[in-house]
Scaffold this motif. Structure first.
Motif, PDB file in Angstrom:
ATOM      1  N   UNK A  84       0.636  -0.983  -0.186  1.00  0.00           N
ATOM      2  CA  UNK A  84      -0.126  -0.204  -0.113  1.00  0.00           C
ATOM      3  C   UNK A  84       0.686   1.623   0.070  1.00  0.00           C
ATOM      4  N   UNK A  85       0.366   2.334  -0.677  1.00  0.00           N
ATOM      5  CA  UNK A  85       1.688   3.136  -1.071  1.00  0.00           C
ATOM      6  C   UNK A  85       1.329   3.991  -0.050  1.00  0.00           C
ATOM      7  N   UNK A  86       0.125   4.024   0.751  1.00  0.00           N
ATOM      8  CA  UNK A  86      -0.191   4.737   2.365  1.00  0.00           C
ATOM      9  C   UNK A  86       1.030   4.632   3.715  1.00  0.00           C
ATOM     10  N   UNK A  87       1.167   3.300   3.563  1.00  0.00           N
ATOM     11  CA  UNK A  87       2.422   2.457   4.711  1.00  0.00           C
ATOM     12  C   UNK A  87       4.006   1.635   4.056  1.00  0.00           C
ATOM     13  N   UNK A  88       4.202   2.194   2.807  1.00  0.00           N
ATOM     14  CA  UNK A  88       5.447   1.801   1.831  1.00  0.00           C
ATOM     15  C   UNK A  88       5.871   3.134   1.669  1.00  0.00           C
ATOM     16  N   UNK A  89       7.310   3.949   1.935  1.00  0.00           N
ATOM     17  CA  UNK A  89       7.757   4.648   1.303  1.00  0.00           C
ATOM     18  C   UNK A  89       8.953   4.320   0.768  1.00  0.00           C
ATOM     19  N   UNK A  90       9.877   4.771   0.424  1.00  0.00           N
ATOM     20  CA  UNK A  90      11.195   5.336  -0.104  1.00  0.00           C
ATOM     21  C   UNK A  90      11.884   4.356   0.889  1.00  0.00           C
ATOM     22  N   UNK A  91      11.708   4.326   2.499  1.00  0.00           N
ATOM     23  CA  UNK A  91      12.920   3.931   2.441  1.00  0.00           C
ATOM     24  C   UNK A  91      12.492   1.882   3.039  1.00  0.00           C
ATOM     25  N   UNK A  92      11.445   1.891   2.584  1.00  0.00           N
ATOM     26  CA  UNK A  92      11.454  -0.331   2.263  1.00  0.00           C
ATOM     27  C   UNK A  92      12.229  -0.231   0.652  1.00  0.00           C
ATOM     28  N   UNK A 106       4.150  -4.806 -11.366  1.00  0.00           N
ATOM     29  CA  UNK A 106       4.410  -5.946 -12.109  1.00  0.00           C
ATOM     30  C   UNK A 106       3.138  -5.777 -13.122  1.00  0.00           C
ATOM     31  N   UNK A 107       2.361  -4.592 -12.734  1.00  0.00           N
ATOM     32  CA  UNK A 107       1.003  -3.934 -13.325  1.00  0.00           C
ATOM     33  C   UNK A 107       0.989  -2.191 -12.957  1.00  0.00           C
ATOM     34  N   UNK A 108       0.757  -1.281 -14.058  1.00  0.00           N
ATOM     35  CA  UNK A 108       1.204  -0.112 -14.092  1.00  0.00           C
ATOM     36  C   UNK A 108      -0.463  -0.233 -12.681  1.00  0.00           C
ATOM     37  N   UNK A 109      -0.278   0.737 -11.473  1.00  0.00           N
ATOM     38  CA  UNK A 109      -1.345   1.196 -10.384  1.00  0.00           C
ATOM     39  C   UNK A 109      -2.327   1.407 -10.947  1.00  0.00           C
ATOM     40  N   UNK A 110      -4.174   1.147 -10.540  1.00  0.00           N
ATOM     41  CA  UNK A 110      -5.243   1.447 -11.080  1.00  0.00           C
ATOM     42  C   UNK A 110      -5.787   2.155 -10.088  1.00  0.00           C
ATOM     43  N   UNK A 111      -5.270   3.000  -8.859  1.00  0.00           N
ATOM     44  CA  UNK A 111      -5.495   4.111  -8.003  1.00  0.00           C
ATOM     45  C   UNK A 111      -4.469   3.999  -6.801  1.00  0.00           C
ATOM     46  N   UNK A 112      -4.859   4.877  -6.135  1.00  0.00           N
ATOM     47  CA  UNK A 112      -3.363   6.129  -4.684  1.00  0.00           C
ATOM     48  C   UNK A 112      -3.557   5.131  -3.906  1.00  0.00           C
TER      49      UNK A 112
END
Length: 136
Positions: A84-92, A106-112
């Protein structure tokens, strides 16, 4: 197929496998990312590792990166990891690179909200990684 989770989720995992008629070729085993003593399931090589909503808390980023390193770099697996983009930042993503792993979408993100990553031992990919920073 081996389904893994931390100890407090194993009974639910077994119940769900049975409810879905997973069959005799599906086993449920303990694998706690934070406890290397439980990493016995990684002693056998896997073709693929699939993880969903796996990096939802920063305290799990380093242990998850360690498990992915063991499976992909040491064991030759390829991984699909839902984040999830809200929990997984550049540090990961820096942790993945620090452990010799490469990733791409693996696939283009369909949402934010979420994204599906393909993870392999570097330098397996010949495609350019889409920078996560564009989404921050």
């Amino acid at each position: 197929v081996v389904l893994t989770d931390a100890a407090d989720h194993l009974e639910l995992l077994r119940t769900n496998a049975a409810r879905n008629d997973a069959g005799p070729d599906v086993t449920v085993e303990l694998l706690d990312w934070k406890d290397e003593a439980t990493w016995a399931p990684l002693n056998e090589p896997f073709d693929f590792v699939v993880a969903t909503d796996a990096a939802y808390h920063p305290s799990l980023h380093a242990p998850l990166a360690d498990v992915l390193k063991r499976a992909c770099c040491d064991g030759g697996a390829r991984a699909l990891v839902g984040v999830t983009k809200s929990d997984t930042g550049p540090e990961f993503f820096a942790l993945l690179r620090d452990r010799g792993l490469e990733y791409r979408f693996a696939e283009p993100p369909e949402d934010d909200y979420s994204a599906l990553l393909a993870v392999e031992a570097a330098p397996e990919f010949d495609a350019v990684r889409d920078p996560w920073e564009r989404w921050q």
